[in-house]
Design an enzyme around this catalytic site. Structure first.
Site, PDB file in Angstrom:
ATOM      1  N   CYS A  38      36.259  39.877  39.611  1.00 15.28           N
ATOM      2  CA  CYS A  38      36.097  40.275  41.015  1.00 15.28           C
ATOM      3  C   CYS A  38      34.601  40.401  41.321  1.00 15.28           C
ATOM      4  O   CYS A  38      33.840  39.480  41.059  1.00 15.28           O
ATOM      5  CB  CYS A  38      36.881  41.552  41.283  1.00 15.28           C
ATOM      6  SG  CYS A  38      36.987  42.019  43.021  1.00 15.28           S
ATOM      7  N   ASP A  93      41.510  32.273  47.543  1.00 14.60           N
ATOM      8  CA  ASP A  93      40.754  33.517  47.427  1.00 14.60           C
ATOM      9  C   ASP A  93      39.763  33.608  48.586  1.00 14.60           C
ATOM     10  O   ASP A  93      38.799  32.860  48.640  1.00 14.60           O
ATOM     11  CB  ASP A  93      40.016  33.534  46.086  1.00 14.60           C
ATOM     12  CG  ASP A  93      39.390  34.877  45.765  1.00 14.60           C
ATOM     13  OD1 ASP A  93      39.212  35.705  46.685  1.00 14.60           O
ATOM     14  OD2 ASP A  93      39.077  35.090  44.584  1.00 14.60           O
ATOM     15  N   HIS A 125      43.806  36.090  43.850  1.00 13.96           N
ATOM     16  CA  HIS A 125      42.687  36.934  43.437  1.00 13.96           C
ATOM     17  C   HIS A 125      43.215  38.157  42.690  1.00 13.96           C
ATOM     18  O   HIS A 125      44.071  38.869  43.168  1.00 13.96           O
ATOM     19  CB  HIS A 125      41.905  37.388  44.685  1.00 13.96           C
ATOM     20  CG  HIS A 125      40.733  38.243  44.367  1.00 13.96           C
ATOM     21  ND1 HIS A 125      39.484  37.715  44.123  1.00 13.96           N
ATOM     22  CD2 HIS A 125      40.622  39.584  44.234  1.00 13.96           C
ATOM     23  CE1 HIS A 125      38.649  38.706  43.868  1.00 13.96           C
ATOM     24  NE2 HIS A 125      39.321  39.851  43.919  1.00 13.96           N
TER      25      HIS A 125
END
Length: 158
Positions: A38, A93, A125
Site C-alpha cells: 500500500c 486499483d 488493492h
C-alpha cells in the site's frame, strides 16, 4: 488512519537510514532488500533511491501513488534508484491506475533501472493482507513466491 496520514515519505527515509545503521551495528553491512505494501510501496522505492549503496532490491505490492504528481513520488526519483525493482499491482486499483503504471515504467526505463511491473489481474488493492477485505489467498501465495524469488535472485540469498 490519522496516525498513518501523519507520516511522510521524508520520515520513512530518515527511519530507513536509522534501520540501516542499526543493521550495520549488528554486523549486517552488505546489501539488503526492502518491500512495502500500500503506501509502503512508495516508501520502499524512495528508500532505495535514498540509500542506493545498501538497498539493492526494492519491491512494492499494491503500492499507491508510485507515479503521481506529488513531489515525493518515486517516479521522480527513478534516476537515484540503483536497486532492482519489482512492482506487483492490483488488477484494478484507484491508487495506482494504468496511467501511473505507464509513467513509472517510463521513468524506470529512462533511468535504466532493472525493473518488472506485474499486474495481478483479478485481485483488488490489499490482496496480500490476510485481515484485509480484499485478501485473495491464491494472489497472496503468488506474491510471496515472487517476492522470495526476487530477493533470492537479487541478493543471492534464500
Amino acid at each position: 488512519m490519522a496516525m498513518v496520514g501523519g507520516t511522510t515519505q521524508e520520515m520513512t527515509i530518515r527511519d530507513s537510514g536509522a534501520f540501516l545503521k542499526a543493521l550495520a551495528a549488528e554486523g549486517v553491512t552488505g546489501t539488503v532488500g526492502t518491500v512495502g505494501y500500500c503506501m509502503g510501496g512508495a516508501r520502499a522505492l524512495n528508500a532505495a533511491a535514498s540509500y542506493p549503496d545498501r538497498i539493492k532490491a526494492a519491491a512494492s505490492f499494491h503500492g499507491g501513488n508510485l507515479a503521481s504528481d506529488a513531489p515525493d513520488s518515486p517516479s521522480r526519483r527513478a534516476a537515484d534508484i540503483k536497486a532492482r525493482v519489482y512492482v506487483g499491482t492490483a488488477g484494478v486499483d484507484r491508487s495506482f491506475p494504468p496511467e501511473q503504471s505507464a509513467r513509472l515504467a517510463e521513468a524506470l526505463r529512462s533511468a535504466e533501472v532493472d525493473h518488472v511491473i506485474e499486474n495481478y489481474v483479478g485481485v483488488a488493492h490489499g490482496w496480500c493482507v490476510p485481515d484485509h477485505g480484499a485478501y485473495d489467498a491464491a494472489g497472496a501465495e503468488r506474491h510471496w513466491k515472487r517476492l522470495t524469488l526476487f530477493f533470492a535472485e537479487t541478493l543471492g540469498r534464500n
